[in-house]
Design a protein around this motif. Structure first.
Motif, PDB file in Angstrom:
ATOM      1  N   MET A   1     -13.016 101.888-115.157  1.00 23.63           N
ATOM      2  CA  MET A   1     -12.010 100.867-114.864  1.00 23.63           C
ATOM      3  C   MET A   1     -11.522 100.211-116.149  1.00 23.63           C
ATOM      4  O   MET A   1     -10.325  99.944-116.304  1.00 23.63           O
TER       5      MET A   1
ATOM      6  N   ARG B   1      -9.246 102.679-118.032  1.00 27.62           N
ATOM      7  CA  ARG B   1      -7.962 102.763-117.325  1.00 27.62           C
ATOM      8  C   ARG B   1      -7.108 101.534-117.599  1.00 27.62           C
ATOM      9  O   ARG B   1      -5.916 101.630-117.853  1.00 27.62           O
TER      10      ARG B   1
ATOM     11  N   THR C   1      -2.730  90.552-104.698  1.00 31.14           N
ATOM     12  CA  THR C   1      -3.535  91.600-105.307  1.00 31.14           C
ATOM     13  C   THR C   1      -3.121  91.724-106.768  1.00 31.14           C
ATOM     14  O   THR C   1      -1.944  91.903-107.068  1.00 31.14           O
TER      15      THR C   1
ATOM     16  N   GLY D   1      -2.755  93.469-110.445  1.00 30.60           N
ATOM     17  CA  GLY D   1      -2.538  94.831-110.878  1.00 30.60           C
ATOM     18  C   GLY D   1      -1.611  94.919-112.063  1.00 30.60           C
ATOM     19  O   GLY D   1      -1.370  93.952-112.788  1.00 30.60           O
TER      20      GLY D   1
ATOM     21  N   ARG E   1      -3.347  99.007-108.737  1.00 31.27           N
ATOM     22  CA  ARG E   1      -4.345  97.945-108.592  1.00 31.27           C
ATOM     23  C   ARG E   1      -5.164  97.810-109.865  1.00 31.27           C
ATOM     24  O   ARG E   1      -5.480  98.794-110.522  1.00 31.27           O
TER      25      ARG E   1
ATOM     26  N   SER F   1      -9.464  99.341-109.870  1.00 31.78           N
ATOM     27  CA  SER F   1      -9.455 100.675-109.295  1.00 31.78           C
ATOM     28  C   SER F   1      -9.595 101.679-110.427  1.00 31.78           C
ATOM     29  O   SER F   1      -9.287 101.377-111.576  1.00 31.78           O
TER      30      SER F   1
ATOM     31  N   SER G   1      -8.326 104.838-109.689  1.00 33.58           N
ATOM     32  CA  SER G   1      -7.348 105.827-109.256  1.00 33.58           C
ATOM     33  C   SER G   1      -6.106 105.810-110.149  1.00 33.58           C
ATOM     34  O   SER G   1      -5.555 104.757-110.438  1.00 33.58           O
TER      35      SER G   1
ATOM     36  N   ALA H   1      -0.766 102.256-106.018  1.00 32.94           N
ATOM     37  CA  ALA H   1      -1.012 101.746-104.663  1.00 32.94           C
ATOM     38  C   ALA H   1       0.305 101.592-103.905  1.00 32.94           C
ATOM     39  O   ALA H   1       0.354 101.782-102.689  1.00 32.94           O
TER      40      ALA H   1
END
Length: 143
Positions: free
Chosen positions: A25, A28, A51, A53, A66, A69, A71, A75
């Motif tokens: 995380m 990223r 949220t 991000g 996000r 995350s 990923s 999102a």
């Protein structure tokens, strides 16, 4: 192995897994912040919770990733030609603790929903310019 060895190994493996996820995380987050065309933002759609991000400009989309995350997939994606700038305002009293300090709340229309993005004023001017300088929506029709 003795009775203490197996739970200790499982606990150590779980701790290593948590540390690996936190490290991923962090990497990223750093790579997103150093990429061109990104800015910190918080999002709220349909009056739901905020949220945190990072927003990223793509060719024809605004992507929201996000913060917490690993990923690489956004999102939310907002098609540039479908976004409508409806203005900005200061955070309301109940939003102050939920958005980053010094943020403005930008009201966007996207298809049939209202999207709120909280960002600093410099990011707002960049988003406004990006939307206004959008491509032609149709033959002879400027967006």
């Amino acid at each position: 192995m003795n009775e203490v060895g197996i739970p200790l190994i499982v606990l150590a493996a779980a701790l290593l897994l948590v540390l690996a996820i936190l490290a991923a995380m962090g990497v990223r987050r750093i790579s997103l912040r150093h990429a061109l065309g990104t800015f910190d933002a918080s999002i709220s759609t349909a009056g739901k919770r905020w949220t945190m991000g990072v927003c990223r400009y793509a060719d024809h989309e605004l992507e929201f990733l996000r913060l917490f995350s690993v990923s690489p997939v956004p999102a939310r994606r907002f098609l540039r030609s479908s976004l409508e700038m409806r203005g900005w305002r200061a955070p309301e009293e109940d939003e102050i603790r939920r958005v980053p300090p010094g943020s403005v709340v930008v009201m966007l229309g996207y298809r049939d929903e209202t999207v709120l993005l909280a960002m600093d004023y410099g990011a707002y001017t960049g988003l406004s310019s990006w939307l206004e300088a959008g491509p032609v929506a149709g033959i002879g029709i400027w967006r």
